[in-house]
Enzyme design. Structure first.
Site, PDB file in Angstrom:
ATOM      1  CB  SER A  19      -0.926  -0.011   1.217  1.00  0.00           C
ATOM      2  OG  SER A  19      -1.801  -1.119   1.192  1.00  0.00           O
ATOM      3  CG  HIS A 131       2.304   1.583   4.610  1.00  0.00           C
ATOM      4  ND1 HIS A 131       1.018   1.284   5.009  1.00  0.00           N
ATOM      5  CD2 HIS A 131       2.828   0.421   4.136  1.00  0.00           C
ATOM      6  CE1 HIS A 131       0.790   0.000   4.800  1.00  0.00           C
ATOM      7  NE2 HIS A 131       1.868  -0.543   4.262  1.00  0.00           N
ATOM      8  CG  HIS A 132      -3.303   3.825   1.555  1.00  0.00           C
ATOM      9  ND1 HIS A 132      -4.137   4.646   2.270  1.00  0.00           N
ATOM     10  CD2 HIS A 132      -3.814   3.765   0.296  1.00  0.00           C
ATOM     11  CE1 HIS A 132      -5.116   5.069   1.482  1.00  0.00           C
ATOM     12  NE2 HIS A 132      -4.940   4.560   0.281  1.00  0.00           N
ATOM     13  CB  SER A 133      -1.177   1.956   7.496  1.00  0.00           C
ATOM     14  OG  SER A 133       0.214   2.163   7.596  1.00  0.00           O
TER      15      SER A 133
END
Length: 473
Positions: A19, A131-133
């Site tokens: 991601s 990171h998408h998180s």
């Protein structure tokens, strides 16, 4: 982490599902290096998440947790690179796509910034990979908007907050803390659940027909959301690999908005219609036309009272009318789908299911999720960016090129608006899109026919004059 963010973090057991988000700033000149490093130091103190790493409890028994990195090293996260001559945009994107495919060091905060010098015409690029998180696209734009300057001049009196206190947390200690909190909150959670059940029962008792109808409506919505993609994927785009390729286009924001309005839709509707027109031409180029293909779009769940950052979106899938030759009809079809998707009672079902999915073997979850995403030909995202010119360490940002992750689909397209221009970043799987140059030209033609829906201005200039390709291969 929220359960949904934890799922994004853990599901990367399958490398196809990583991601990583990347944004490339094309700058008019080289920023001052010392100011650039100082800006990152200031940002890391203003936004705690920048200094936080993820600690995963052992055996997947708890929730991944953000903690302040006790060994935070800004020098690791901010680096300086130089392209070999001649320094074309194609060389830059080749460099960036290779870096985007590389996994993060999970013992450190999951982001990396690079100043890339040596571009043609004396320009420079700033590349941010995260990171998408950490956040979704809209949340990231909100946070970055705090960090850019409106002028080239420095702000010497800008207050410098103290850095967050480092946390020496281990996987075992995180699990122990979570278990203690869970035991302490259990009575309250049980009372809250019982109160909610009683309240729901009371509402159903007072309005039984309305309660049954609401439950049935949610059930039908849930069935639609969880159903497989509505049409079969394109045979032409069916191969998959673990590789990414980046390309980009730019188009005038007012022109694209005018085109959408001319057909009774929005900028987003016009953008998706242009993509579909490009896909139609690409299939016709190979004499393999299709009428529909499965695609997905994120639907923002962000409200005005939500804090900045974080991830607040849900995905919606539909059968995209690729074979429709009329761009206005495609715009209307996309517009109708988006309106319908926003009203789905079960739209955020994956957010609701995330706590349960995190308790399953992640290899199994990744396999199931990957089986769904590989059946999508296109994912298209639209992020509203800064409406004004911005600067970074004395250099003006001329364009912002966005590149979303490619979670198993053939193409991920991301539109980011900035100062009157929409940049469209394309992340394609080279096994699926085997002729990327042809594909980009087809998308250019798709944009051309959509922009033609907007009327010419008073000087007779076509709306499509605002569109140009960003690179020559």
């Amino acid at each position: 982490m929220s359960p949904f963010e934890a799922l994004m973090w853990r599901i990367e057991q399958d490398p196809r599902l990583r991601s990583t988000m990347t944004v490339v700033y094309l700058l008019d000149s080289a920023p001052d290096w010392d100011r650039l490093v100082a800006a990152h130091e200031w940002a890391s103190r203003l936004i705690p998440r920048i200094r936080q790493r993820v600690v995963e409890p052992p055996l997947g028994l708890g929730t991944p947790t953000w903690v302040a990195d006790d060994e935070f090293d800004l020098g690791f996260h901010v680096r300086r690179l130089r392209l070999p001559q001649p320094g074309t945009l194609r060389q830059l994107l080749d460099l960036v796509q290779g870096d985007a495919m590389a996994s993060f060091d999970r013992s450190r905060p999951p982001w990396r910034a690079s100043l890339v010098e040596g571009l043609e015409d004396g320009r420079t690029a700033y590349v941010l990979k995260l990171h998408h998180s950490m956040t979704d696209g809209q949340g990231g734009t909100q946070l970055l908007g705090l960090l850019h300057s409106r002028t080239r001049e420095p702000s010497p009196d800008k207050p410098l907050p103290d850095p967050p206190a480092p946390e020496n947390a281990s996987p075992v200690s995180i699990l122990a803390q979570q278990a203690t909190r869970a035991l302490g909150s259990a009575p309250g959670d049980a009372l809250h659940a019982a109160t909610g059940i009683a309240s729901t029962a009371a509402r159903i008792a007072s309005s039984p027909i309305e309660g049954v109808e609401g439950a049935a409506r949610f059930g039908r919505s849930l069935q639609r959301i969880l159903a497989p993609p509505p049409v079969e994927p394109s045979p032409l785009l069916s191969p998959r690999s673990r590789s990414w390729r980046f390309d980009a286009l730019a188009v005038s924001l007012p022109d694209l908005k005018a085109a959408g309005k001319a057909a009774g839709g929005s900028l987003n509707d016009a953008y998706v219609s242009a993509l579909l027109g490009g896909f139609r031409r690409y299939h016709e180029h190979f004499d393999r036309p299709i009428e529909e293909m499965p695609m997905a779009m994120p639907i923002s769940l962000r409200r005005g009272d939500h804090p900045m950052g974080g991830n607040r979106f849900a995905g919606a899938r539909f059968a995209a009318p690729v074979g429709e030759p009329d761009p206005a009809e495609r715009i209307r079809a996309v517009h109708e789908f988006v309106l319908t998707a926003r009203d789905e009672p079960a739209l955020d079902v994956f957010g609701l299911l995330a706590p349960a999915l995190n308790r399953l073997p992640m290899a199994l979850v990744a396999r199931g999720y990957g089986a769904q995403t590989t059946k999508l030909d296109l994912q298209a995202s639209n992020v509203a960016g800064l409406p004004y010119d911005a600067y970074i360490a004395g250099a003006k940002i001329e364009q912002m090129l966005p590149f979303g992750p490619l979670p198993g689909c053939a193409v991920m397209a991301t539109l980011l608006s900035y100062a009157g221009t929409c940049c469209i970043g394309l992340n394609t799987d080279p096994a699926a899109v085997t002729e990327p140059d042809v594909f980009v030209h087809c998308l250019e033609d798709g944009l051309e026919e959509v922009l033609a829906l907007g009327s010419a201005d008073g000087n007779g200039r076509s709306a499509s004059a605002g569109r140009r390709r960003l690179m020559t291969l």
